[in-house]
Design a protein around this motif. Structure first.
Motif, mmCIF file in Angstrom:
data_model
loop_
_atom_site.group_PDB
_atom_site.id
_atom_site.type_symbol
_atom_site.label_atom_id
_atom_site.label_comp_id
_atom_site.label_asym_id
_atom_site.label_seq_id
_atom_site.Cartn_x
_atom_site.Cartn_y
_atom_site.Cartn_z
ATOM 1 N N ILE A 187 -7.386 4.912 -9.443
ATOM 2 C CA ILE A 187 -7.247 4.140 -8.210
ATOM 3 C C ILE A 187 -8.602 3.523 -7.854
ATOM 4 C CG2 ILE A 187 -6.518 4.164 -5.804
ATOM 5 C CD1 ILE A 187 -4.311 4.876 -7.807
ATOM 6 N N THR A 216 -0.187 9.358 -6.492
ATOM 7 C CA THR A 216 -1.354 9.800 -5.737
ATOM 8 C C THR A 216 -1.061 9.822 -4.239
ATOM 9 O OG1 THR A 216 -2.215 7.532 -5.730
ATOM 10 C CG2 THR A 216 -3.012 9.023 -7.455
ATOM 11 N N ARG A 268 0.816 -1.215 0.000
ATOM 12 C CA ARG A 268 0.000 0.000 0.000
ATOM 13 C C ARG A 268 0.849 1.264 0.000
ATOM 14 N NH1 ARG A 268 -4.025 -1.849 4.645
ATOM 15 N NH2 ARG A 268 -5.803 -2.558 3.433
ATOM 16 N N LEU A 305 -9.444 10.136 -6.541
ATOM 17 C CA LEU A 305 -8.610 8.947 -6.706
ATOM 18 C C LEU A 305 -9.113 8.074 -7.846
ATOM 19 C CD1 LEU A 305 -7.956 8.030 -2.955
ATOM 20 C CD2 LEU A 305 -6.296 8.944 -4.595
ATOM 21 N N ASP A 335 -8.047 0.026 -3.233
ATOM 22 C CA ASP A 335 -6.657 0.484 -3.082
ATOM 23 C C ASP A 335 -6.562 1.910 -2.556
ATOM 24 O OD1 ASP A 335 -5.561 -1.922 -4.112
ATOM 25 O OD2 ASP A 335 -6.010 -1.263 -6.159
ATOM 26 N N ARG A 393 -2.101 9.111 2.831
ATOM 27 C CA ARG A 393 -2.001 10.002 1.668
ATOM 28 C C ARG A 393 -1.782 11.465 2.070
ATOM 29 N NH1 ARG A 393 -3.043 7.413 -3.119
ATOM 30 N NH2 ARG A 393 -4.043 5.350 -2.938
#
Length: 921
Positions: free
Chosen positions: A726, A666, A150, A721, A730, A737
């Motif tokens: 994305i 991202t 991740r 996202l 996920d 983030r």
């Protein structure tokens, strides 16, 4: 102006000569300081060491000594901590800002390598592991693998930072929680540094980007949490601007009774201090009860300083400090230095000492009773025997609310809802009918059962608060062993987890033979990090989540953490209870908080006989014998290669560049804070005809403001996202983030439990775009206002910004276009962070607030005199209603110091620091 006294002396410890700034010698010139609180002695030493007649003047020194006359001072000082501690959620945006500053310096034609930490910085990656897998032997391995997958982009960036910046170390994932690593390894109590060929000794001090940095106060180290912005300034050599604080003395006497844990003591202390009112103050513990209080217990109390609202919760150095340093493997010379320096400087705790304090309170530890805290504030202590009726009262309040407020909307939907309100904030759960919530049938893993209101769906031994404490961890293991012997098992609907703060914990649980017992009850190791306590509890099993939603059930989590704010632990769990690790295990066995564990059985043994909590609770003697398994070799083993990481971490590629080459990511984005920055700051314009973005109630926390927890697919951040390819599976969390401002600004004010009073009964991150009357997400409205060239303000009630030091609560506010916040009162860290991002915090005059003025959020707000601000001065605010009526207020400017004013005038603290580093400020 007085003359700065020369107090330099030498101290021989073993074969080493240390230079230091002597407090006794300073007292000869400034006045007696024998009864000055230890915390202020540390500040005095700091001022002596940095005295230069500019940033630190002789009058600053005298003000600290004269503080004893009234127990308070209005003097502002500049404090320079020895080091900075970061965790990865708050640390990543800090390193992003440093990298961005290098870009800005390069754009201004200067050398980007000039941007480096000037003070030592340790970043511990501890906030990224989530409880995806649980209750099986593979949980830890699987969760670590998922974490690395991740967060690879973030970890690549941090590996670059470790290479690119001087004075910057990273503790890799899977090692432990930053506060426990700090306590067990990083902290020294007395720091030393070579300057011009001489080795200087001085108190170990720090600021951290997590509010629970205060845990290190248990080791006689002065430290507290600040926003990431302020921490970055500190590591770039800027003083932390502060008023000399009031210091509240908390006297401890007696001993804990049989069956009472350090957690019970902590929750009692937290309630007492929150009731006392210590926001913005130092708390210093004293009294002869300290001689019998283990250092782990002290650290557990100190950890909770943000919960009782204090800046710090300090314990002085004594024999117990030395014992702990010895146990955890610090070298002999360091321990000798700590003892010699503390005694020489008057920092050693003496029996019977009665320092001068601003105020005091006392506790006989023999009066402490078994407790939990909840359902959504850590200061709301509930005695164990009162838990059942407390929860039943919650259900009754919900029933009444359901009857009186049908048809409530949530985020603009037409679903019916119910309200449960406290402290100005409102929680909403979706309900399908007006009927009472009922038990829901569940078929899960081959077992059929009914899920009832009050069901414990999460039981988590987690968080630095308690996993740093061997006595409560061993108690949990012993209770698990005793429960197994009675034939008890965890209820099938409970999601169980064990997330220790360091690998030493699993070493000593194994040495005591207790890990198998915890595993047998489902408390398998899930990771080393801050999990459930920060909302990384992971998903509930689908069958359990469906039952909770279908029945609109009010269920519970029980965790050994320090935070239980609404919406924090899990979006489907409306009541969350802080408890000791053994009570976490006990509630997993009982399976419901509507069981009075002081009188009702947990379950039945293999012969069908009732088993009560008292039947399996370990004695103090049993716990003490288990704690004897903890030894120094465990600490040597686990910290010998603390910065190396596993093979996956080592295999991460490290770009070899001084200026970061921003990827298409991202997770990490080049932030816009320095876009178009000039060498000289521009004049500050007044706010004219601003619109209200949100109008909020009391006790709005940084958890409500800052993006945290899961990202919803239909939210502005979720849509962003998905637009970038994305998939929702996920998304990861907002915390992971934080290096991407596009995600974070979309998640600001987006908490599912926040209530904007501009919308009647709607809960969640919604507002009304006033010119059109349209309801929309707060982010969408902010962008619409930006397109229209309309500035924004936020209006709030009391204690605005309570909670963790979340810099994105301020960064996001600024990026949404908010120029000012007008509240009834502020908590310390968020107020400071707003200023650090160029947002002015204003305070309503006494008797004038949103309710007294009858505000609806439809008003226009104008603020005059922003270019002529003075610390603590009044500011002219005009609030114009839709029908043309005007309210004129003299709001108090909560920029409290000259340093804060300088930051604001430069557009933020980082702009000020950057300009100073290139000689433009």
């Amino acid at each position: 102006m007085s003359k700065i006294p020369d107090t330099r002396q030498t101290l021989d410890v073993g074969s080493q000569t240390y230079h230091y700034y002597s407090l006794p010698k300073a007292a000869e010139a400034l006045g007696n300081i024998d009864r000055l609180p230890k915390t202020l002695k540390i500040l005095l030493e700091n001022q002596l060491r940095f005295a230069d007649d500019e940033s630190v003047e002789a009058d600053d020194l005298q003000a600290l000594v004269d503080w004893q006359k009234e127990g308070k001072s209005s003097r502002e000082i500049g404090y320079r901590p020895a080091r900075v501690l970061m965790q990865d959620f708050t640390g990543v945006p800090g390193v992003v800002d440093l990298a961005s500053m290098r870009n800005a310096v390069q754009a201004l034609g200067d050398d980007p390598a000039r941007i480096n930490p000037l003070s030592p910085v340790d970043l511990v990656i501890d906030h990224s592991v989530m409880v995806d897998e649980f209750g099986n032997p593979q949980a830890f391995t699987d969760n670590v693998e998922i974490e690395m997958k991740r967060n690879r982009e973030r970890y690549e960036f941090l590996r670059w930072g470790q290479h690119a910046f001087d004075n910057f170390r990273v503790v890799p994932p899977g090692t432990g929680i930053c506060h426990q690593v700090n306590l067990e390894y990083l902290g020294k109590t007395v720091w030393s540094k070579e300057v011009d060929g001489k080795t200087y000794a001085f108190p170990d001090t720090l600021v951290g980007t997590d509010s629970h940095t205060t845990m290190i106060n248990g080791l006689g180290i002065l430290g507290w949490g600040v926003g990431g912005i302020e921490a970055e300034a500190a590591m770039l050599g800027q003083p932390v601007s502060m008023l000399i604080p009031e210091v509240v003395g908390f006297k401890l006497d007696g001993k804990l009774r049989e069956g009472i844990t350090a957690t019970d003591l902590v929750l009692t202390v937290t309630q007492m201090l929150r009731d006392k009112g210590v926001v913005g103050k130092f708390v210093e513990f004293y009294g002869d009860g300290l001689k019998d209080l283990p250092l782990a217990d002290r650290a557990t109390i100190a950890n909770m300083s943000p919960e009782f609202g204090a800046t710090c919760g300090f314990f002085p150095v004594d024999e117990e400090t030395l014992r702990y340093l010895r146990l955890t493997g610090r070298d002999d010379e360091q321990i000798e230095l700590v003892e010699a320096y503390a005694k020489e400087q008057g920092l050693w705790r003496e029996p019977g000492a009665e320092p001068i304090f601003s105020d005091t309170l006392a506790l006989d530890m023999g009066d402490v009773e078994a407790s939990l805290a909840g359902p959504k504030r850590p200061q709301d202590r509930v005695a164990l025997g009162d838990m059942k009726k407390t929860f039943e009262r919650i259900l009754e309040e919900e029933r009444k609310t359901r009857e009186t407020k049908p048809g409530v909307q949530r985020n603009g939907s037409e679903e019916k809802g119910r309200l449960f309100s406290e402290g100005g904030q409102t929680a909403v759960g979706v309900e399908r009918s007006y009927e009472e919530p009922e038990s829901q049938p569940v078929n899960y893993r081959g077992q059929e059962f009914k899920l009832n209101p009050g069901a414990v769906v999460i039981a988590a031994i987690t968080s630095c608060t308690n996993t740093s404490n061997p006595s409560v961890m061993m108690a949990a293991g012993l209770l698990a062993r005793n429960a197994r012997e009675k034939g008890l098992a965890t209820q099938p609907w409970v999601k169980t987890s064990l997330a220790p703060g360091s690998k030493v914990v699993t070493d000593y649980l194994a040495a005591a033979g207790l890990n198998d017992d915890l595993d047998a009850l489902g408390f398998n190791l899930v990771g080393y990090g801050c999990t459930t306590c920060i909302g990384n509890s992971g998903p509930l099993p689908d069958e359990i989540e469906k039952a909770v939603n279908d029945g609109d059930l009010t269920v519970a989590s029980v965790l050994s953490g320090n935070r239980n704010f609404e919406g924090r632990i899990h979006p489907q769990v409306k009541t969350n209870w802080l408890a000791s690790p053994p009570l976490v295990v006990a509630y997993a066995l009982a399976g419901n908080v509507q069981v009075d564990l002081s009188e009702e059985p947990l379950g039945k043994d293999s012969d069908g006989n009732p088993v009560y909590l008292k039947d399996i609770w370990p004695s103090q003697a049993e716990i003490a014998r288990a704690v004897e398994q903890v030894n120094t070799e465990m600490f040597h083993k686990e910290y010998s290669a603390v910065f190396e990481g596993d093979e996956t971490w080592k295999a991460i590629d490290v770009p070899q560049s001084q200026v970061y080459e921003w990827p298409d990511s991202t997770y990490i984005q080049h932030p816009p804070f320095f876009d178009g920055m000039k060498r000289e700051p521009e004049a500050i314009e007044d706010v004219k005809n601003a619109r209200v973005l949100a109008m909020l109630g009391d006790s709005v926390t940084t958890d409500h403001i800052s993006p945290a927890g899961a990202i919803k697919p239909d939210s502005p951040a979720g849509r962003y996202l998905q637009d970038h390819g994305i998939k929702p599976v996920d998304f990861n969390s907002y915390g992971s983030r934080r290096g991407n401002h596009e995600v974070m600004m979309r998640g600001t004010f987006a908490n599912v439990r926040i209530q904007n009073e501009m919308l009647d009964g709607v809960v969640g991150g919604e507002t009304r775009h006033v010119p059109t009357g349209e309801q929309m997400a707060i982010y969408d409205a902010a962008m619409k206002y930006q397109e229209e060239g309309t500035p924004l303000v936020v209006i709030a009630g009391k204690e605005y910004g309570t909670g963790s030091s979340r810099d994105w609560a301020a960064k996001g506010t600024r990026l949404l276009g908010v120029r000012a916040v007008i509240a009834e009162s502020y908590e310390r860290i968020h107020r400071s962070n707003l200023i650090g991002m160029g947002v002015v915090p204003l305070q309503f005059p006494e008797g004038q607030d949103r309710k007294a003025l009858g505000l609806t959020g439809d008003e226009e707000v104008s603020i005059e005199g922003l270019s002529e601000l003075t610390p603590g001065g009044d500011v002219k605010v005009t609030i114009k209603t839709a029908d043309g009526k005007e309210h004129k207020l003299d709001a108090k400017c909560r920029i409290d110091t000259d340093n804060e004013l300088a930051y604001y005038r430069h557009g933020g603290i980082l702009h000020y620091v950057l300009r100073k580093m290139i000689g433009a400020a």
